[in-house]
Design an enzyme around this catalytic site. Structure first.
Site, PDB file in Angstrom:
ATOM      1  N   CYS A 131      64.805  51.875  16.809  1.00 27.51           N
ATOM      2  CA  CYS A 131      64.771  50.696  17.676  1.00 27.51           C
ATOM      3  C   CYS A 131      64.747  49.411  16.828  1.00 27.51           C
ATOM      4  CB  CYS A 131      63.601  50.773  18.647  1.00 27.51           C
ATOM      5  SG  CYS A 131      63.829  49.695  20.091  1.00 27.51           S
ATOM      6  N   HIS A 164      63.545  56.181  21.334  1.00 27.77           N
ATOM      7  CA  HIS A 164      62.179  56.586  21.022  1.00 27.77           C
ATOM      8  C   HIS A 164      61.959  58.025  21.476  1.00 27.77           C
ATOM      9  CE1 HIS A 164      60.961  52.524  19.991  1.00 27.77           C
ATOM     10  NE2 HIS A 164      61.450  52.077  21.123  1.00 27.77           N
TER      11      HIS A 164
END
Length: 508
Positions: free
Chosen positions: A343, A431
């Site tokens: 991310c 994630h």
């Protein structure tokens, strides 16, 4: 099976003398204990300040701890379980997420403008859960004795007063001064708040119980409240922690490697680290040694460096440059040593970053280790994607403002999940990918090959089973070390009545 009363379901608030006192541990343990009794139970946290979040099946972004508590209850998480989430982007400002969707940015002063509406949202969300479940276990935030914030409180005594909840206060004895903390917390509350404090739980006790008993007796006499439990110190119980305070806590010993060598993983602990729970799956893998680092020399012997999520990508990248970490990561990549960006960490690996949203910095240079460009958008991407890598299925979730364009025409660049890979540098916005066992093993085998390590992955490591075992351990902890009969009576009877006021109680 014991059944809750019909109608407005019983609820209990678990507060704490400090952050990281053990509220999440106790609340999760209570959820697990009740679920194993056959009770239809749900978790609730009115306001959570955390950079560890997850996307629920209903598409809402909520605190990761509440998703874990939902798992302890045997149910899926929903927006109602954490109606207000604050995601700090710096020392003074936070993104405000309401019922799973961002509604704006606020600092400590302007946040007051949100409070009346947020209080309504919190009370309505709790009422929704109490209508759908037999019991709701609520978790407070910080301390109920933050008297400077009491007027606008929606997570501790403000919630307890609004919903008439009995309150347990948890104190961490390992920090020292637990009796003063418990007594002082109660004494600082105004009488109407004190009336809802039903008792105490002491957490992280190690030593001889008989040495503690005189203090427990005195606390009972001074406050008129019972100590409902003393929880022993146990290492490595808690996954999915809320904030970076817990990064220094021992999360269990490293398991012995199957091969001749360990695999050393260094996770860069940027100031605004988010979703560092992505690393949890590595900590349960035999032979994987995970460390959080803040200095270039700590990368020297690492086989894999991970740049984790960040709530402030550009600011944290600048911090890495100031400390020499950016150069150290680039030097590793130049030598063909593995680097993984997740991310915000993936965004840092790009060549250019355009950020008019989080930092307002405009166009800045990334690390240039992947052929990608990042453009931050006002809207937030929330999802629960699926894909494949190394021939293995991957389920994950994504939470980000940055949209990444990859130049796959660049030689040596290939897809990796939703992102890309170039040599020994990988990047993804997903994630939770490492929680997929087969994918994690394949990825670590590839890392070990690039790093030249004699490391063998354990074929039977099951992260979901590990999490379930830890949830069961939390349920066992509560069941074996608290007065569960007294806790049942609190749930059945509601907030206590007629308890003494402990001076000096302020008048607000």
């Amino acid at each position: 099976m014991r059944t809750a009363r019909v109608g407005d379901a019983p609820a209990l608030l678990v507060a704490g003398t400090t952050s990281d006192a053990g509220k999440s541990v106790v609340a999760t343990g209570l959820c697990r204990w009740l679920a194993r009794q056959g009770v239809k139970v749900a978790p609730f946290k009115a306001q959570n300040m955390s950079l560890n979040s997850v996307v629920a099946p209903d598409g809402a972004e909520i605190g990761r701890a509440q998703a874990t508590q939902a798992a302890a209850c045997g149910i899926e998480p929903t927006a109602a379980m954490n109606p207000v989430l604050l995601k700090p982007g710096g020392d003074r400002r936070s993104q405000v997420v309401v019922r799973g969707r961002p509604v704006g940015e606020a600092d400590a002063v302007t946040y007051r403008d949100f409070k009346d509406r947020l209080r309504e949202v919190a009370v309505e969300s709790l009422a929704e859960l109490r209508a759908d479940y037999d019991v709701v276990i609520c978790e407070g935030a910080g301390s109920p004795a933050e008297i400077n914030l009491r007027a606008g409180d929606i997570a501790n005594m403000g919630l307890a007063r609004a919903a008439d909840l009995p309150v347990l206060v948890v104190g961490d004895i390992d920090r020292g001064g637990v009796f003063a903390a418990l007594h002082g917390t109660l004494a600082l509350l105004e009488p109407a708040d004190q009336a809802l404090i039903a008792g105490f739980v002491i957490n992280k006790f190690r030593g001889a119980p008989e040495l503690l008993e005189p203090g427990l007796d005195m606390l009972r006499r001074l406050t008129g409240r019972p100590v409902h439990g003393v929880l022993p110190w146990l290492d490595g119980l808690w996954l999915d922690v809320e904030d970076s305070l817990a990064l220094s806590v021992d999360r269990g010993p490293m398991r012995a490697p199957l091969g001749a060598q360990t695999l050393r993983v260094a996770v860069v602990r940027v100031p605004r680290i988010s979703n560092f729970t992505d690393i949890d799956a590595l900590t349960v893998e035999p032979g994987v040694d995970v460390r959080f680092v803040t200095a270039p020399h700590e990368l020297a012997d690492a086989d894999l460096v991970i740049l984790p999520g960040s709530r402030a990508t550009v600011a944290d990248l600048a911090w890495m440059r100031e400390r020499g970490l950016a150069d150290a990561v680039a030097a590793r990549a130049a030598r063909g040593l593995p680097v993984l960006g997740i991310c915000g960490g993936y965004q840092m690996l790009a060549g250019r970053i355009r950020d008019d949203v989080e930092s307002g910095a405009g166009e800045v240079d990334g690390l240039g280790l992947l052929p990608a460009r990042v453009v931050f958008a006002p809207g937030k991407t929330l999802g629960r994607p699926r894909g494949t890598a190394y021939g293995q299925e991957v389920r994950a979730y994504e939470i980000h403002h940055g949209a990444i364009e990859v130049d796959f025409a660049r030689p040596g660049t290939e897809p990796f999940l939703d992102g890309c890979r170039s040599g020994a540098v990988w990047g993804t916005t997903w994630h939770g990918a490492l929680e997929n066992d087969a994918f994690r093993r394949a990825f670590l085998a590839d890392v070990a090959a690039h790093a030249g390590r004699d490391f063998a992955c354990a074929p039977g490591t099951d992260f979901a089973a590990e999490r379930t075992a830890r949830l069961d351990a939390l349920g066992d902890l509560v069941e074996a070390n608290t007065d569960t009969g007294a806790l049942w009576r609190l749930l059945e009877s509601g907030a206590p009545r007629g308890l003494p006021v402990v001076p000096p109680a302020p008048v607000f």
